[in-house]
Design a protein around this motif. Structure first.
Motif, mmCIF file in Angstrom:
data_model
loop_
_atom_site.group_PDB
_atom_site.id
_atom_site.type_symbol
_atom_site.label_atom_id
_atom_site.label_comp_id
_atom_site.label_asym_id
_atom_site.label_seq_id
_atom_site.Cartn_x
_atom_site.Cartn_y
_atom_site.Cartn_z
ATOM 1 N N ARG A 125 0.837 -1.199 0.000
ATOM 2 C CA ARG A 125 0.000 0.000 0.000
ATOM 3 C C ARG A 125 0.877 1.256 0.000
ATOM 4 N NH1 ARG A 125 -5.730 0.055 2.893
ATOM 5 N NH2 ARG A 125 -6.430 2.100 2.310
ATOM 6 N N ARG B 97 2.213 1.853 -3.416
ATOM 7 C CA ARG B 97 1.220 2.443 -4.317
ATOM 8 C C ARG B 97 0.988 3.927 -4.018
ATOM 9 N NH1 ARG B 97 -1.210 -2.790 -4.001
ATOM 10 N NH2 ARG B 97 -2.652 -2.153 -2.386
ATOM 11 N N GLU B 98 1.218 4.296 -2.762
ATOM 12 C CA GLU B 98 1.091 5.725 -2.420
ATOM 13 C C GLU B 98 2.240 6.537 -3.003
ATOM 14 O OE1 GLU B 98 0.914 5.543 1.824
ATOM 15 O OE2 GLU B 98 -1.242 5.159 1.821
ATOM 16 N N TYR C 26 -5.978 9.125 -3.304
ATOM 17 C CA TYR C 26 -4.610 9.245 -2.776
ATOM 18 C C TYR C 26 -4.572 10.081 -1.487
ATOM 19 C CZ TYR C 26 -2.453 7.120 -6.882
ATOM 20 O OH TYR C 26 -2.053 6.224 -7.852
ATOM 21 N N ARG C 27 -5.731 10.542 -1.066
ATOM 22 C CA ARG C 27 -5.871 11.349 0.149
ATOM 23 C C ARG C 27 -4.942 12.560 0.136
ATOM 24 N NH1 ARG C 27 -8.154 7.833 4.992
ATOM 25 N NH2 ARG C 27 -9.048 9.883 5.317
#
Lengths: 238, 305
Positions: free
Chosen positions: B70, B73-74, B102-103
């Motif tokens: 994760r 991917r960020e 993606y925040r």
């Protein structure tokens, strides 16, 4: 939860711009409500209260079928649409988790299906009371209400699970729609039986149906969840 | 920034990627070249934590593949082979959706920044289904950059684009060069790789060779001088008893001479040819195109170095 919400909003925004989905979600329930009310207020039924009771109870079955049909339209386009637009890979490349993705896709179909069904049901009762009279509403039994408010979310979940499985293998929305409809049919058989036996229906039958739907839904969702893993989507989906 | 050790991916009996070892530095533009079906997309998918390797390990942006998927991917941005945009949504809604996934702190500001950078601001409310291929590709590139990734994976960014749109995308990639951002570029376009990449890797299920384009050419072919003679005289090459010459051959009436340091050895060579009575018209360095190098390697005409 935040990403789930973001995905849900995107799904609904897209659905609102898809005529096929809009037809399934908005027009189909309206047509069914309109047809039912029309049948109750015209012809022989309009002058025969007994015929009206029979027709009213038959119409109630529509509100058992709708939650199985509505999510089908949304889920098919939500999954096959991603394939057709080749948007799955960019979506999977984000930090969204497999669970969020699965729940997002499933709830995007289930929530509107259940809500639209309940609203349609309310609309049907309201219009019937207005045009025919309140006596028909008195024939509404607890098993019926339990079915419409308790069983329909389970039916919607089952329908979405089936659609997700079928859609993962289909590259064409129409084909997915047809195969999903066929696959959902076994889930509707108890309803048909229920409908034909409704004169003797009681809460035990409803509970039995609920139990069957929970088991069937669990099995279907188990396989759907397994299919909704990044790796599976990228390497196994057609 | 990217390190892969023995990265392997099998699909049943087929080995798509076989024991890939790579080390890519921060700020490098790295070209990954290979034919269709060579395993380039599978490599990108593994390195961007989309699919798991069958064996081997990798570290991407200081995160371990498999353990920190994760987080990887960020930190990476991926431009997939097809733009993959939601056609029923506007350019603005497409970017905002991904920015929120993606925040990003200020998704609207970031979407605006990239729409303006890629000259799509005026079309922000247009449905992407109505966009031209070039516009779609620009928007997809904007989407890949929204969260300011440290590593950018570009899979065939100019495939299927007309020359003008392809040039525009290449210029955009060129403008993205920075010491802070690593670009992993998969392409069929050898000219593009030659122009954009600091280093290239030639790949066909396994790594055939890796290096900067010029040193690869030299490693594979050495440096060669072409001599045009007014009266080609086959046999003259036998009299060239110069120690630095490693190979001579005639091609289309021109004398091709392999040597290691043309800057110092060419004047000696020309003097010798004149001494031998040759009428030297032109002397030039033979430029091997990346295409020749690519084709030779893919056809197995050269052994990996």
């Amino acid at each position: 939860m935040y990403r789930l919400k973001v995905l849900l909003i995107k799904e609904w925004r897209e659905s609102l711009r898809n005529k096929m989905v809009l037809f399934g979600v908005i027009f189909l329930p309206l047509i069914l409500v309109g047809t039912s009310v029309f049948m109750l207020t015209t012809g022989v039924a309009a002058e025969d209260p007994i015929a009206q009771v029979v027709l009213f109870n038959t119409s109630l079955m529509y509100f058992m079928l709708l939650p199985a049909i509505i999510p089908l339209a949304i889920a098919v386009y939500s999954i096959v649409g991603e394939k057709e637009q080749t948007t799955l890979e960019p979506l999977l490349a984000t930090p969204i988790s497999d669970t969020e993705l699965f729940l997002g896709k499933a709830l995007a179909s289930v929530i509107p299906a259940v809500l639209v069904n309940w609203i349609s049901f309310g609309l049907f009762l309201g219009v019937t009371r207005l045009l025919v009279g309140g006596f028909l509403l008195q024939t509404l039994t607890l098993p019926w209400l339990a079915s419409i408010f308790g069983l329909t979310p389970l039916l919607a979940l089952f329908s979405v699970g089936v659609t997700m499985i079928v859609s993962s293998r289909a590259s064409d929305a129409r084909a997915a729609y047809q195969f999903s409809s066929l696959a959902i049919l076994p889930g509707l058989v108890p309803l048909i039986v229920y409908s034909s036996m409704k004169t003797i229906v009681d809460m035990r039958l409803i509970l039995l149906e609920a139990a069957l739907l929970v088991v069937a839904g669990a099995v279907v969702l188990y396989f759907a969840v397994k299919l909704f893993r990044r790796e599976q989507i990228l390497t196994r989906w057609k | 920034m990217i390190t892969a050790n023995g990265l392997t991916r099998r699909f049943g009996e087929i080995t798509a990627v076989d024991g890939l070892d790579l080390h890519i530095e921060r700020g490098e533009v790295f070209g990954f070249l290979g034919p269709n079906g060579a395993g380039k997309t599978t490599t990108i998918r593994m390195l961007s934590a989309l699919i798991a390797p069958t064996s081997g390990s990798a570290t991407i942006a200081e995160k371990t593949l498999g353990k920190d998927n994760r987080a990887i991917r960020e930190r990476v941005g991926v431009l997939t082979e097809t733009p993959g945009l939601y056609k029923r949504l506007s350019a603005w809604d497409n970017l905002l959706f991904f920015a929120r996934l993606y925040r990003i702190d200020r998704p609207e500001q970031q979407a605006e920044k990239y729409l303006k950078m890629f000259e799509l601001w005026d079309r922000r409310n247009g449905l992407t289904g109505t966009f031209s291929k070039g516009m779609r590709q620009k928007l997809a590139l904007a989407r890949a950059l929204l969260h300011e990734p440290k590593i950018l994976f570009l899979d065939e960014p100019t495939a299927g684009l007309d020359p003008e749109a392809a040039k525009m995308v290449r210029e955009l990639i060129e403008s993205l060069r920075s010491k802070e951002r690593t670009i992993f570029l998969c392409t069929h376009n050898l000219d593009e790789a030659d122009r954009l990449c600091d280093r290239i890797a030639l790949f066909k299920s396994r790594l055939l060779t890796v290096g900067d384009p010029q040193s690869l050419r030299e490693r594979m072919y050495g440096r060669r001088t072409v001599v045009h003679l007014a009266n080609p005289n086959p046999g003259i090459e036998g009299q060239l008893d110069l120690p630095f010459i490693t190979k001579t051959e005639w091609i289309d009436g021109r004398l091709l001479i392999s040597l290691s340091d043309p800057e110092t050895e060419n004047p000696i060579l020309v003097r010798k040819l004149v001494e031998l009575g040759a009428d030297v018209q032109f002397v030039s360095e033979l430029k091997v195109s990346l295409e020749d190098l690519y084709l030779d390697l893919m056809e197995g005409n050269h052994v990996s170095t």
